[in-house]
Motif scaffolding. Structure first.
Motif, PDB file in Angstrom:
ATOM      1  N   GLU B 445     -11.372 -13.214  -8.493  1.00  0.00           N
ATOM      2  CA  GLU B 445     -12.055 -14.289  -7.760  1.00  0.00           C
ATOM      3  C   GLU B 445     -13.395 -14.624  -8.408  1.00  0.00           C
ATOM      4  N   ASP B 446     -14.110 -13.575  -8.792  1.00  0.00           N
ATOM      5  CA  ASP B 446     -15.408 -13.806  -9.423  1.00  0.00           C
ATOM      6  C   ASP B 446     -15.252 -14.557 -10.748  1.00  0.00           C
ATOM      7  N   GLN B 447     -14.185 -14.228 -11.515  1.00  0.00           N
ATOM      8  CA  GLN B 447     -13.952 -14.939 -12.786  1.00  0.00           C
ATOM      9  C   GLN B 447     -13.690 -16.420 -12.545  1.00  0.00           C
ATOM     10  N   GLN B 448     -12.998 -16.716 -11.413  1.00  0.00           N
ATOM     11  CA  GLN B 448     -12.702 -18.116 -11.077  1.00  0.00           C
ATOM     12  C   GLN B 448     -13.961 -18.876 -10.669  1.00  0.00           C
ATOM     13  N   ARG B 449     -14.869 -18.155  -9.993  1.00  0.00           N
ATOM     14  CA  ARG B 449     -15.990 -18.849  -9.360  1.00  0.00           C
ATOM     15  C   ARG B 449     -17.332 -18.663 -10.046  1.00  0.00           C
ATOM     16  N   VAL B 450     -17.341 -17.878 -11.107  1.00  0.00           N
ATOM     17  CA  VAL B 450     -18.633 -17.510 -11.692  1.00  0.00           C
ATOM     18  C   VAL B 450     -19.375 -18.720 -12.302  1.00  0.00           C
ATOM     19  N   PHE B 451     -18.648 -19.814 -12.571  1.00  0.00           N
ATOM     20  CA  PHE B 451     -19.309 -21.008 -13.137  1.00  0.00           C
ATOM     21  C   PHE B 451     -19.728 -22.012 -12.060  1.00  0.00           C
ATOM     22  N   GLU B 452     -19.483 -21.663 -10.787  1.00  0.00           N
ATOM     23  CA  GLU B 452     -19.929 -22.560  -9.708  1.00  0.00           C
ATOM     24  C   GLU B 452     -21.435 -22.422  -9.518  1.00  0.00           C
TER      25      GLU B 452
END
Lengths: 141, 509
Positions: B445-452
């Protein structure tokens, strides 16, 4: 008699400022960076009042209070909640249900926090002593 | 006008042409015979006077007979001319009738004859009827053209409405649905053409919409707008900006005039779901910005107050407080700078100056910038740059910022005593550089959202202060400004690698 306070916030500088203020006022102060750490501290050390941030990693402020209410030693522990965001209705209702005494918005004044905490401690029937019993294992829900 | 030959009556069938001649010859013959008889009788009786008298009477009779025959003949001719004229009138079309002069038409009939006036009136009436028929024909043709034009117009409007993605409906003053395009039918799940129901409340089951409609129709000059959340069958609800506009409808002749206050209405639905989503994201963004700003402000405010209250026990404590104030002010400044940079890139107003240059030179500069921070935290910062020349077409300042952000992040979230590696290499037609750390790693999840924007990994949050804007800014710089790609691969407890790929600009010219 020395009053005990546990300060819980993931912002180190905020906790440090409050810690200095309370120490100079004669409080015995312990600090934690999230709800889990605060819970672990309170297994062996029960404060007279808990000041906790709302948003924290691992275990948030209301999650911590909910866990405390399920333990005999902390079921009536006075709690002051800090929050950086406007306190939304559902959280307010939940906080009231969990008998949170005060809610303070960030950025807060350490001076004001001290006044609020002293009022809470004066009104609280609870008297902390150094030989407070530790929370019994399995008393949380 | 078609000739009506079937109505034509042959003159020979109604009046024998020999009748007049026969009368004429009969009268002449009777006169001659009478004169001859009188002459013979006179001779036979030797009475000349008698015989002369008889002869005279005979002549008179003969003359009378001839006169009568002549008049009869003349009358017959008039009748025949009249019949021919009538026959020709019956055969003529309008144009011929108009072209036919009166004199020619009634040739053969004396102007003094009663026939003449009758013929003239008949001709005039025929001409008048012809003119009326022509006017009617023109009206009919004009109406036909208008009707065809209206039909085309309706078909065009139906095609336009049908092609609209936005639902459109119209109701008349009896609350009956008179128009609904396919989008409206789909949204409210009905088929107007094949439905027995016509009342809008039977077809559209949305109280808020019906309220809006009745509200608008009560104030027929008004236009009302409301934002409604509506869901088509089997689909997620969407937000619509619904405009209801009252329509004054023309009354039909047989309708009562006391209903003139009522009116129809048209409803136009504009899908504003994306706008709503944007509003929500903006509100979240503003909330996140305010939260991120409040945190350093809290620190500044708290330590200023401690200093003001004399809570610093000694000089060392005072310096500690001032250092905190300074670092929190720096954090606030970085946050504002990053926000501005992201806003400029997103708005496309940032000035970009791309030049071909060596990627390794750029990375070495970034490496040197973060080296002190790594040393302060006892982190081994390793440089494994490619020995090849890697040409890139980039804005030096912006790409350096992206590289520094990745390196700073790696140093910030890697525990003391571990290693951070900076690498560069040529990969097929592209160049790549990556920053590998030995931090706590990122969950899926963090990999998916780390660029938000403002997304911060919970574990990282307690490790170091951050704005939550460093990685989003790097992604904008790499992908939106330079057409490259910024990706992450990570394993919890092992570490993360952030990699940037850029188009290969080849050898420096």
């Amino acid at each position: 008699m020395t009053k005990r306070i546990l300060l819980c916030d993931d912002e180190f500088h905020i906790v440090r400022a409050a810690e200095i203020k309370f120490q100079r006022r004669g409080f015995e102060v312990r600090t934690a960076s999230d709800g889990e750490e605060a819970w672990e501290i309170m297994q062996n050390w029960v404060p007279d009042v808990l000041v906790t941030d709302c948003q924290m990693p691992r275990l948030d402020g209301l999650g911590l209070v909910e866990r405390l209410r399920g333990a005999a030693a902390t079921a009536d522990l006075p709690v002051l909640l800090l929050t950086a965001k406007s306190f939304e209705k559902q959280y307010r209702e939940r906080a009231e249900a969990l008998r949170v005494l005060r809610v303070m918005a960030k950025p807060f004044s350490p001076r004001e926090l001290l006044i609020q905490v002293e009022q809470i401690v004066e009104q609280s029937p609870r008297t902390a002593t150094s030989d407070d019993v530790a929370l019994e294992a399995g008393s949380c829900n | 006008m078609p000739r009506r030959d079937e109505d034509h009556t042959n003159v020979n069938q109604t009046m024998k042409p020999s009748t007049a001649n026969t009368c004429f010859f009969a009268a002449t013959l009777a006169g001659v015979l009478a004169a001859a008889c009188a002459f013979v009788a006179g001779i036979w009786s030797s009475n000349l006077v008698w015989s002369s008298s008889l002869a005279g009477v005979s002549v008179v009779l003969m003359a009378a007979g001839i006169g009568a025959a002549w008049r009869l003949t003349r009358s017959t001719r008039t009748q025949r001319a009249a019949l021919r004229y009538l026959e020709s009138l019956a055969r003529m079309d309008d144009a011929e009738l108009r072209q036919t002069s009166e004199a020619r038409s009634v040739a053969g009939v004396d102007q003094g004859s009663p026939w003449y006036a009758v013929f003239a009136r008949v001709r005039e009436r025929l001409l008048e009827q012809g003119r009326r028929a022509e006017a009617l024909e023109m009206n009919r043709a004009a109406l036909e053209v208008r009707a065809r034009r209206k039909t085309c117009e309706q078909e065009r409007i139906a095609a336009i409405l049908g092609g609209l993605g936005e639902p459109v409906m119209a109701v008349d003053r009896y609350d009956e649905l008179v128009l609904a395009n396919p989008s409206a039918e789909q949204l409210f799940d009905f088929d107007l053409e094949h439905s027995d129901a016509r009342l809008v409340r039977d077809l559209v089951r949305c109280e808020e919409l019906l309220d809006l409609l009745s509200d608008t129709r009560r104030h027929s000059s008004r236009e009302k707008t409301r934002e409604l959340q509506l869901a088509a069958a089997g689909e997620e609800p969407r937000w619509y900006n619904v405009t209801a506009r009252a329509l004054e409808e023309p009354h039909e002749e047989d309708e009562l005039s006391d209903e003139s206050d009522a009116s129809g209405a048209v409803l136009v639905f504009r899908d504003i779901s994306s706008h709503k989503e944007l509003q929500k994201r903006n509100a979240e963004f503003v909330a996140a910005v305010s939260h991120e700003m409040k945190t350093p402000l809290s620190g500044i405010k708290a330590y200023v107050e401690l200093l003001a209250d004399g809570d610093a026990e000694d000089e060392q404590a005072r310096e500690e407080f001032l250092e905190v104030i300074n670092s929190q002010a720096d954090r606030l400044q970085r946050l504002i700078q990053n926000l501005l940079n992201i806003a400029r890139i997103e708005a496309g107003v940032v000035e970009v100056s791309k030049k071909p240059q060596s990627l390794n030179d750029l990375l070495e500069e970034a490496f040197n910038v973060v080296q002190p921070a790594a040393e302060a935290k006892n982190i081994r910062l390793t440089n494994e740059l490619s020995s090849m020349y890697l040409g890139v077409l980039v804005d030096r300042d912006m790409m350096s910022q992206a590289a520094i952000n990745l390196l700073s992040n790696a140093i910030k979230y890697t525990p003391e005593g571990r290693e951070v590696v900076l690498r560069s290499r040529l990969v097929e037609d592209e160049v790549e550089f990556e920053v590998e750390d030995q931090g706590v790693g990122l969950s899926e999840e963090d990999q998916q959202r780390v660029f938000e924007k403002f997304y911060r990994v919970k574990k990282d949050k307690s490790m170091a202060a951050g704005t939550g804007l460093g990685l989003p800014l790097a992604k904008h710089i790499v992908e939106d400004v330079h057409g490259g790609q910024l990706s992450v691969r990570s394993e919890l407890g092992v570490g993360s690698t952030f990699a940037i790929r850029l188009p290969n600009a080849g050898q420096m010219s």
